[in-house]
Design an enzyme around this catalytic site. Structure first.
Site, mmCIF file in Angstrom:
data_model
loop_
_atom_site.group_PDB
_atom_site.id
_atom_site.type_symbol
_atom_site.label_atom_id
_atom_site.label_comp_id
_atom_site.label_asym_id
_atom_site.label_seq_id
_atom_site.Cartn_x
_atom_site.Cartn_y
_atom_site.Cartn_z
ATOM 1 N N ARG A 51 -106.063 34.214 -130.132
ATOM 2 C CA ARG A 51 -107.020 35.028 -130.899
ATOM 3 C C ARG A 51 -107.263 36.390 -130.269
ATOM 4 O O ARG A 51 -107.665 37.329 -130.939
ATOM 5 C CB ARG A 51 -108.359 34.285 -131.011
ATOM 6 C CG ARG A 51 -108.333 33.062 -131.896
ATOM 7 C CD ARG A 51 -109.589 32.246 -131.689
ATOM 8 N NE ARG A 51 -109.780 31.994 -130.253
ATOM 9 C CZ ARG A 51 -110.800 31.361 -129.729
ATOM 10 N NH1 ARG A 51 -111.753 30.911 -130.501
ATOM 11 N NH2 ARG A 51 -110.883 31.174 -128.427
ATOM 12 N N LYS A 140 -101.037 17.368 -122.838
ATOM 13 C CA LYS A 140 -102.045 16.342 -122.609
ATOM 14 C C LYS A 140 -103.428 16.986 -122.550
ATOM 15 O O LYS A 140 -103.499 18.185 -122.305
ATOM 16 C CB LYS A 140 -101.723 15.572 -121.340
ATOM 17 C CG LYS A 140 -102.056 16.344 -120.048
ATOM 18 C CD LYS A 140 -102.177 15.396 -118.889
ATOM 19 C CE LYS A 140 -103.140 15.957 -117.872
ATOM 20 N NZ LYS A 140 -103.490 15.122 -116.770
ATOM 21 N N LYS A 174 -89.685 15.611 -113.686
ATOM 22 C CA LYS A 174 -89.356 15.858 -112.281
ATOM 23 C C LYS A 174 -87.949 15.381 -111.961
ATOM 24 O O LYS A 174 -87.515 14.319 -112.417
ATOM 25 C CB LYS A 174 -90.383 15.156 -111.379
ATOM 26 C CG LYS A 174 -91.717 15.863 -111.403
ATOM 27 C CD LYS A 174 -92.688 15.231 -110.440
ATOM 28 C CE LYS A 174 -94.003 15.974 -110.448
ATOM 29 N NZ LYS A 174 -93.931 17.266 -109.765
ATOM 30 N N GLU A 208 -104.652 13.251 -104.554
ATOM 31 C CA GLU A 208 -104.892 14.696 -104.563
ATOM 32 C C GLU A 208 -105.945 15.045 -103.522
ATOM 33 O O GLU A 208 -106.817 14.221 -103.221
ATOM 34 C CB GLU A 208 -105.400 15.137 -105.934
ATOM 35 C CG GLU A 208 -104.408 14.900 -107.060
ATOM 36 C CD GLU A 208 -104.989 15.329 -108.402
ATOM 37 O OE1 GLU A 208 -104.505 16.303 -108.951
ATOM 38 O OE2 GLU A 208 -105.952 14.679 -108.859
ATOM 39 N N ASP A 227 -107.340 10.254 -117.028
ATOM 40 C CA ASP A 227 -106.659 11.493 -116.640
ATOM 41 C C ASP A 227 -105.303 11.233 -115.989
ATOM 42 O O ASP A 227 -104.390 12.044 -116.118
ATOM 43 C CB ASP A 227 -107.563 12.271 -115.666
ATOM 44 C CG ASP A 227 -107.011 13.651 -115.352
ATOM 45 O OD1 ASP A 227 -106.700 14.382 -116.308
ATOM 46 O OD2 ASP A 227 -106.875 13.994 -114.159
ATOM 47 N N HIS A 232 -99.599 9.519 -116.707
ATOM 48 C CA HIS A 232 -98.578 9.724 -115.675
ATOM 49 C C HIS A 232 -98.182 8.428 -114.976
ATOM 50 O O HIS A 232 -97.003 8.102 -114.860
ATOM 51 C CB HIS A 232 -99.079 10.695 -114.597
ATOM 52 C CG HIS A 232 -99.511 12.015 -115.140
ATOM 53 N ND1 HIS A 232 -98.782 12.697 -116.074
ATOM 54 C CD2 HIS A 232 -100.579 12.782 -114.871
ATOM 55 C CE1 HIS A 232 -99.398 13.842 -116.352
ATOM 56 N NE2 HIS A 232 -100.498 13.903 -115.648
#
Ligand code: NAP
Length: 476
Positions: A51, A140, A174, A208, A227, A232
């Site tokens: 936009r 996702k 990957k 992580e 998540d 995954h």
């Protein structure tokens, strides 16, 4: 060894959400690298749409600064156009239709919030932009639960055939994930051992060090289960557990993955641990990060899953993922059973072969094998990792391996859906995930706190200990 680059056909790729984070950080750099590698032909064009009012020169300048200096950058930028477009209104659609070439392969990358997928799909068709060969890439999260995933699938199906829809899970792009399939199905060595008789258990860890900063609102509604696990980790589990497909081809591979998801037992509450990182004075905890002092969303989850079929009955899959853990590391480990009898006596200790596939931060594959400790000190055994990435054999070109987005976008242009999730796969994954989350909501228990920089809550260690097993270290 020089890898071959086969150019794809000329295309028009429309990135809706062209000013967004994903477009600037992942999609455009990936396209630029493929252009530099000679895979994208000079006749190809990338049309940015969002936009924000600006012209092509303005967008090119933004892309240039996102890419930084580099060879052939100006030639790449010359392939870019920009159209002001509203996914939910009529602004820009005629201009977009005038910009797209009628006789060239066309793909749309919906790099926008999922609530815009349906309005976009409708307008793409309404404005005559959905030819039979037109492809649509969606990001996702694909749904929040089974009902919302079904609604998204139905909205896309109203305007596109399933063969035109590419649901991205970048883990599948990957290099090492594909190498896993080459190792499994290209050798006679592994497949005969790839079952409950020889495999003790499988561990999949996605750890992580980052918290939820920048995504707090989304994350607090989602949590680690939605998540990471539903998409995954589930995809990685499928590639490990699936039967050999007859061909390395989209429907054959996805049929086999779907069978795995459908063979998953419901997870019992005692086989799942939720955690939430707590602040340590210096670094804020999860609840501070999301600004919700009462939040019961999990930033960590560990669970034991069982694939109930002949191949895997009795071999558990332990899955865990979390934020603010001690290292950033994604790894799949196939832990084989100990040799049935040790001819070296008990003092030689226990040794098991482990095939470990690292996905992050570096990609690689090692096989732990037991050898004799060199020297005259008697028959002492030692486990050593055999490097199966063969960086030396592949030479300096190994460093030029495309990243996941490069490979996946080129697959879209080539029309290869093997590494993308099919509608029924996504729905089956939600059908398995939903009752787990519903159970938590019913019980209303808060996740167990864990320290920043740790390996997660103590209970997650117990999940393994009580089975006489232990998690591998989370190492960078
Ligand atoms: P973002 O930075 O918020 O960008 C959103 C983009 O959508 C902007 O370009 C925005 O531009 C455009 N947009 C918003 N409303 C629009 C409308 N009505 N019509 C046309 N364009 C509109 O989001 P993002 O991080 O790039 O994420 C995009 C998608 O990828 C999301 O589905 C996200 O979940 C997914 N994803 C992102 C990442 C990541 O690392 N960023 C990773 C995995 C998945 P204007 O405001 O100019 O319209």
């Amino acid at each position: 060894m020089v890898s071959r680059v086969i150019p794809v056909d000329p295309f028009d790729l429309v990135i809706v959400g062209a000013t967004g984070d994903l477009a600037m950080r992942k999609i455009l750099p990936a396209l630029y690298r493929r252009f530099r590698a000679g895979q994208i032909p000079p006749e190809a064009r990338v049309i940015g749409a969002a936009r924000t009012e600006m012209d092509t020169a303005g967008w090119r300048a933004e892309v240039a600064s996102a890419l930084g200096e580099g060879p052939e950058r100006d030639a790449f930028l010359a392939r870019l156009d920009y159209v002001v477009l509203d996914a939910e209104g009529e602004t820009g659609w005629d201009a977009l239709a005038a910009t797209c070439r009628p006789d060239v392969l066309r793909a749309f990358y919906f790099s926008v919030d999922p609530h815009l997928f349906a309005p976009l799909a409708k307008r793409v068709e309404r404005h005559g932009l959905a030819a039979a060969g037109t492809r649509v890439v969606v990001e996702k999260p694909f749904g929040h639960d089974l009902a919302s995933a079904r609604a998204l699938n139905a909205a896309l199906a109203e305007h596109f055939h399933e063969d035109q829809v590419y649901r991205i899970d970048h883990y599948l792009g990957k290099e090492t994930v594909q190498n896993l399939m080459a190792v499994r199905f290209g050798n006679t060595l592994f497949e005969p051992l790839w079952n409950a008789q020889y495999v003790d258990h499988i561990q999949i860890t996605v750890a992580e060090t980052v918290g939820v900063a920048g995504r707090a609102e989304y994350y607090d509604r989602a949590g680690a289960m939605r998540d990471m696990v539903q998409n995954h980790i589930m995809q990685l589990l499928c590639l490990i557990a699936m039967e050999p497909p007859a061909r390395f081809e989209a429907h054959a591979v996805r049929d086999e993955k779907l069978k795995v998801i459908r063979a998953l037992d419901p997870v019992e509450p005692g086989n799942i641990v939720r955690g939430q990182y707590r602040g340590d004075g210096a670094v804020p905890g999860y609840r501070e990060d999301v600004g919700q002092p009462q939040s019961r969303t999990e930033s960590f989850v560990a669970l034991k899953a069982n694939v109930s079929n002949w191949r895997w009955a009795g071999t558990p899959f332990y899955l865990r993922t979390g934020k603010r853990l001690r290292a950033r590391s994604s790894e799949i480990a196939i832990v084989f059973k100990d040799a049935p009898h040790s001819i070296f006596g008990t003092e030689a200790g226990r040794h098991s072969n482990v095939l470990a596939i690292q996905l992050q931060p570096n990609e690689g594959m090692t096989l732990d094998v037991t050898i004799k400790e060199p020297g005259p000190g008697g028959m002492r055994l030692l486990d050593v990792p055999l490097d199966m990435t063969f960086a030396e054999t592949l030479g300096p070109d190994a460093e030029e391996i495309p990243d996941a987005y490069e490979r996946l976008i080129m697959d879209v242009i080539r029309g290869n859906q093997t590494l993308f999730m099919r509608d029924d796969e996504v729905e089956a994954a939600w059908a398995w995930t939903d009752p787990v989350i519903a159970g938590w909501q019913e019980r209303g228990k808060a996740p167990a706190p864990y320290d920043i920089g740790s390996s997660g809550p103590v209970d997650s260690l117990m999940l393994m200990h009580r089975d006489g097993r232990r998690w591998r270290e989370i190492d960078p």
